[in-house]
Motif scaffolding. Structure first.
Motif, short mmCIF file in Angstrom:
data_model
loop_
_atom_site.label_atom_id
_atom_site.label_comp_id
_atom_site.label_asym_id
_atom_site.label_seq_id
_atom_site.Cartn_x
_atom_site.Cartn_y
_atom_site.Cartn_z
N GLN A 178 0.80 -1.22 0.00
CA GLN A 178 0.00 0.00 0.00
C GLN A 178 0.83 1.27 0.00
OE1 GLN A 178 -3.17 -0.06 2.99
NE2 GLN A 178 -2.66 -2.18 3.44
N MET A 179 2.12 1.18 0.33
CA MET A 179 2.90 2.40 0.53
C MET A 179 4.37 2.15 0.26
SD MET A 179 2.30 2.38 4.67
CE MET A 179 0.54 2.38 4.38
N ASP A 180 5.14 3.22 0.18
CA ASP A 180 6.57 3.13 -0.10
C ASP A 180 7.30 2.49 1.07
OD1 ASP A 180 9.11 3.77 -1.39
OD2 ASP A 180 9.30 5.31 0.15
N ALA A 181 8.02 1.40 0.79
CA ALA A 181 8.67 0.62 1.85
C ALA A 181 9.74 1.42 2.57
CB ALA A 181 9.26 -0.65 1.26
N LEU A 182 10.52 2.22 1.84
CA LEU A 182 11.62 2.96 2.46
C LEU A 182 11.08 4.02 3.42
CD1 LEU A 182 14.61 3.58 2.73
CD2 LEU A 182 14.43 5.04 0.70
#
Length: 300
Positions: A178-182
């Motif tokens: 769902q979202m940017d891992a970093l």
């Protein structure tokens, strides 16, 4: 394709080695500071080490089917950071009462606990998981149960911590599409660092002098264990199958024993070695059949 797989395997093996030897750094660090102070410094440093990558890497874009559902980036990061705090706290406090090797193997049980806990949400698991769990329980008995049939205190804390690590893995596995891992990693590390700092201020007496004395283990656990290892893991798992990655990462426990032996003069008797062997066998057998990718996305 083979060269990419080999490169991923090498990165995962280096990650497992860094995480395994981190148990040594975590034990040494508490010669100078308390567990909450150590975790606060470690996770703040780890989060800061990831900030340059935010400028170098473009954010991961969730698929259209994932947009608009679940938690926001900040909500997800805060929730993950809270679970990370619980897991790392039990691990760090427990290390005061057990060896680096024991901590490494018992923490590694999260690999088996993840699919077992996932049954609550209706996720099915194979026979290999149950066989692996039985072997791991037998190994835990040999490694940690004392002569009066009680679980050693430090090992009990590690086992409780493994439950929180498993919960953290499940949450990260749900959030990652769902979202940017970093960015999620940076927020959860800062969250864990902040909660650890608040706990340290209430329960310990942190000073800049004591933190300075512990700078080497803090630097290892923060820069290498958090910054470098998690970066390697993210890139490696773009190519490596999830079950394949989990098998390699489970070698973290072996490196913890090696590190404890080389740097802390820790040794295992025949019973302890048999327990470690059974636990490692259980971890590996539990990974034989392909399973959900959620099980290898862990924050240490």
């Amino acid at each position: 394709m083979q060269s990419q797989t080999l490169r991923s395997d090498i990165m995962l093996l280096v990650t497992a080695a860094i995480w395994g030897f981190a148990f040594v750094a975590q034990r040494v660090g508490m010669d100078y500071v308390g567990p909450f102070t150590f975790n606060a410094a470690r996770f703040f440093l780890g989060a800061l080490s990831l900030l340059p990558l935010l400028l170098l890497l473009k954010p991961d874009q969730p698929t259209k089917s994932d947009k608009g559902r679940g938690l926001s980036l900040w909500q997800g990061g805060l929730a993950a950071g809270a679970l990370l705090f619980m897991g790392s706290t039990f691990q760090q406090v427990g290390l005061q009462y057990t060896t680096a090797g024991n901590a490494g193997f018992i923490t590694g049980l999260y690999i088996i606990l993840v699919p077992v806990i996932a049954l609550v949400w209706g996720q099915k698991t194979g026979r290999n998981t149950w066989l692996g769990a039985l072997l791991a329980v037998a190994g835990l008995y040999l490694l940690s149960v004392t002569d009066d049939f009680t679980l050693a205190y430090g090992d009990l804390l590690q086992l409780i911590g493994a439950l929180f690590w498993a919960g953290h893995v499940l949450l990260i596995g749900w959030l990652s599409p769902q979202m940017d891992a970093l960015r999620l990693s940076v927020i959860q590390f800062f969250t864990c660092g902040l909660i650890s700092l608040l706990a340290a201020l209430f329960l310990e007496e942190p000073t800049l002098g004591s933190i300075g004395e512990a700078w080497q283990p803090i630097a290892y656990a923060g820069l290498l264990s958090v910054g470098v290892a998690y970066t390697l893991q993210v890139f490696a798992q773009k190519e490596a199958p999830a079950s394949h990655a989990a098998i390699i990462l489970s070698l973290e426990a072996v490196f913890a024993v090696i590190g404890g032996y080389l740097f802390l003069n820790e040794t295992l008797d025949l019973k302890g070695l048999a327990g470690c062997a059974l636990m490692l066998a259980g971890m590996l057998i539990s990974q034989l059949a392909p399973r959900n990718k959620h099980q290898t996305e862990m924050a240490h």
